[in-house]
Write an enzyme that holds these catalytic residues in place. Structure first.
Site, PDB file in Angstrom:
ATOM      1  N   GLY A  49       0.827  -1.201   0.000  1.00 27.47           N
ATOM      2  CA  GLY A  49       0.000   0.000   0.000  1.00 27.47           C
ATOM      3  C   GLY A  49       0.856   1.242   0.000  1.00 27.47           C
ATOM      4  N   GLU A  50       0.200   2.361   0.240  1.00 29.66           N
ATOM      5  CA  GLU A  50       0.896   3.646   0.204  1.00 29.66           C
ATOM      6  C   GLU A  50       0.313   4.575   1.257  1.00 29.66           C
ATOM      7  OE1 GLU A  50       1.701   7.347  -2.952  1.00 29.66           O
ATOM      8  OE2 GLU A  50       0.648   5.518  -3.585  1.00 29.66           O
ATOM      9  N   GLY A  51       1.181   5.279   1.964  1.00 28.06           N
ATOM     10  CA  GLY A  51       0.744   6.245   2.964  1.00 28.06           C
ATOM     11  C   GLY A  51       1.425   7.577   2.754  1.00 28.06           C
ATOM     12  N   ASP A  54      -0.191  10.302  17.346  1.00 24.91           N
ATOM     13  CA  ASP A  54      -1.027   9.950  16.195  1.00 24.91           C
ATOM     14  C   ASP A  54      -1.657   8.576  16.414  1.00 24.91           C
ATOM     15  OD1 ASP A  54      -2.227  10.518  13.771  1.00 24.91           O
ATOM     16  OD2 ASP A  54      -0.594   9.701  12.570  1.00 24.91           O
ATOM     17  N   LYS A  88       9.298   0.085   4.306  1.00 24.71           N
ATOM     18  CA  LYS A  88       8.679   1.389   4.050  1.00 24.71           C
ATOM     19  C   LYS A  88       9.720   2.284   3.386  1.00 24.71           C
ATOM     20  CE  LYS A  88       6.060   3.189   7.288  1.00 24.71           C
ATOM     21  NZ  LYS A  88       5.629   3.954   8.506  1.00 24.71           N
ATOM     22  N   PHE A 127       3.967   8.693   4.212  1.00 30.97           N
ATOM     23  CA  PHE A 127       5.417   8.538   4.250  1.00 30.97           C
ATOM     24  C   PHE A 127       5.949   8.109   2.890  1.00 30.97           C
ATOM     25  CE2 PHE A 127       9.342   6.279   4.897  1.00 30.97           C
ATOM     26  CZ  PHE A 127       9.949   6.862   5.990  1.00 30.97           C
ATOM     27  N   GLY A 128       5.274   7.168   2.258  1.00 29.59           N
ATOM     28  CA  GLY A 128       5.724   6.616   0.994  1.00 29.59           C
ATOM     29  C   GLY A 128       5.081   5.262   0.775  1.00 29.59           C
ATOM     30  N   CYS A 129       5.706   4.431  -0.041  1.00 29.06           N
ATOM     31  CA  CYS A 129       5.172   3.106  -0.345  1.00 29.06           C
ATOM     32  C   CYS A 129       5.700   2.065   0.639  1.00 29.06           C
ATOM     33  CB  CYS A 129       5.549   2.704  -1.768  1.00 29.06           C
ATOM     34  SG  CYS A 129       4.780   3.753  -3.018  1.00 29.06           S
ATOM     35  N   VAL A 130       4.886   1.032   0.863  1.00 29.20           N
ATOM     36  CA  VAL A 130       5.275  -0.068   1.738  1.00 29.20           C
ATOM     37  C   VAL A 130       5.221  -1.366   0.950  1.00 29.20           C
ATOM     38  CG1 VAL A 130       4.803  -1.306   3.882  1.00 29.20           C
ATOM     39  CG2 VAL A 130       4.360   1.153   3.737  1.00 29.20           C
TER      40      VAL A 130
END
Length: 423
Positions: free
Chosen positions: A92-94, A219, A119, A96-99
């Site tokens: 997936g992607e958040g 968070d 990550k 921060f970046g891609c995992v």
């Protein structure tokens, strides 16, 4: 093994951290340092980034002086582990970046291989790097069964530029948010939800009270609570974590960052951060477990979009209270246990931060609820979910909604495509 020095507060001339949730991508992230609460809405106002109590406390010397057991990976190691960041390995992607899912040789049993989650920092510049450094510093020195383990990191340059990656233990059962979703194949049982509440409380108690320094998560939310192979819940994504106030001080002043629906009102209004901010977020999460609803859901009718506002009218009457329990659960069977948990949530959601209990006290309350609910079944896991990487390989598609507050207005980004480009 060296650790990295990083900053506790943001300087006034620096851009503020922009944040969205880790994989899976969801939630509503706000970053405006001047966000204030007006009624039940979030609006942009002015708020101080710093106070006389926190000036001159920018560095994080305690953690940077601690020994760390992290492994330093080369970029070639990480490329090999993820098969050159193949699309089929993408989880997936958040923000921060891609995992990606990867496989490395076991550090304890060299002849064996273990799954990891990698990550990769996206092209977000200084702020993304600061969060990467924070993760290395925090997870490099903490050790608890209810915190996701950071195996190591990669920090080197190559022909593509500076590479910043984090290598975590792999959490095959995804996030709690996944399993509370209406799209979940099998909903979490009530007993499993109670266990998750316990595990999360243990993790926060460790961060707040069980070390010789205090860490404020900042968070806390269901998408940052991951489930391992045995369905144990672990806190993840420490990029926004901050060291608690020094002895004699009441708070740490920071830019206001976090996730809409979870952030404590006094933190939103003033930027003054304390461990009680995490306590508020934990209270919101308990109602998430009870109702199966997200703290902020723009897809629901207007009167039901904000979880805490929606549940209020139902709390004073036992019969009414049953109506807010997740309809996928046996409401008549578990309502007494759910009501007891709601009383714990209400203590966490006290308007005045000083009157909220400490996490160790909350953990004891949750333990009492669990003991009183022993006859409601054991926390058997739901049906085993398919590996996300296998689903990605088969379907090659992903859809998510990322809602952020930008310059005081809503920016909604929806991605829906047959193929997601590799980052």
């Amino acid at each position: 093994m060296r650790c990295f020095q990083f900053y506790l507060g943001e300087k006034k001339d620096e851009s503020k951290t922009e944040r969205s949730s880790s994989v899976p991508c969801s939630g509503s992230t706000f970053t405006d340092p001047g966000v204030r609460r007006s009624g039940s809405e979030l609006n942009s106002q002015t708020a101080s980034d710093a106070s006389s109590e926190s000036r001159g406390r920018n560095q994080f010397p305690i953690l940077s002086d601690k020994p760390s057991n992290l492994t330093v990976f080369t970029f070639a190691d990480v490329k090999s582990a993820t098969k050159n960041f193949t699309r089929s390995a993408k989880l997936g992607e958040g923000g921060f970046g891609c995992v990606y899912k990867g496989v490395i040789k076991s550090l304890e049993e060299p002849g064996e291989k273990v799954d990891v989650a990698v990550k990769q920092l996206g092209k977000r510049g200084l702020q993304g790097h600061k969060e990467w450094v924070t993760e290395v510093n925090v997870l490099g020195v903490v050790d608890h069964p209810n915190l996701v383990k950071l195996v190591g990191y990669c920090a080197e340059d190559d022909e593509r530029g500076i590479q910043r990656l984090l290598v975590y233990e792999y959490m095959p059962n995804g996030s709690v948010e996944d399993h509370l979703s209406v799209k979940a194949v099998e909903p979490l049982s009530w007993a499993m939800r109670l266990k998750i509440a316990q595990d999360a409380a243990r993790g926060l108690t460790y961060l707040h009270e069980e070390m010789d320094f205090q860490i404020i998560f900042r968070d806390f939310k269901s998408s940052n609570i991951l489930l391992d192979e045995q369905w144990n819940a672990k806190l993840s994504d420490f990029g926004l974590a901050r060291l608690g106030p020094q002895e004699g001080l009441t708070h740490v002043s920071t830019a206001v960052v976090g996730t809409l629906g979870y952030a404590a009102p006094e933190y939103i209004q003033t930027g003054r951060l304390t461990a009680k901010s995490d306590v508020w977020s934990y209270g919101v999460f308990l109602y998430e477990l009870i109702t199966g609803r997200r703290p902020l859901d723009r897809n629901r009718p207007r009167s039901e979009q904000k979880l805490l506002d929606w549940v209020k009218p139902y709390l004073s009457d036992a019969k009414k209270f049953q109506q807010i329990i997740d309809p996928r659960l046996e409401r008549k069977t578990i309502w007494k246990s759910a009501h007891k948990l709601s009383l714990v949530a209400n203590r966490c959601l006290a308007r005045h931060a000083k009157t909220r209990p400490k996490m160790s006290e909350i953990l004891q309350m949750v333990n009492d609820v669990v003991q009183a609910s022993a006859g409601l079944g054991s926390p058997h896991p739901p049906v085993k979910q398919k590996d996300p990487s296998e689903e990605t390989a088969k379907k090659g598609k992903r859809r998510f909604m990322d809602i952020r507050v930008v310059d005081g207005g809503w920016l909604v980004r929806i991605l829906s495509s047959k193929h997601v480009k590799t980052c």
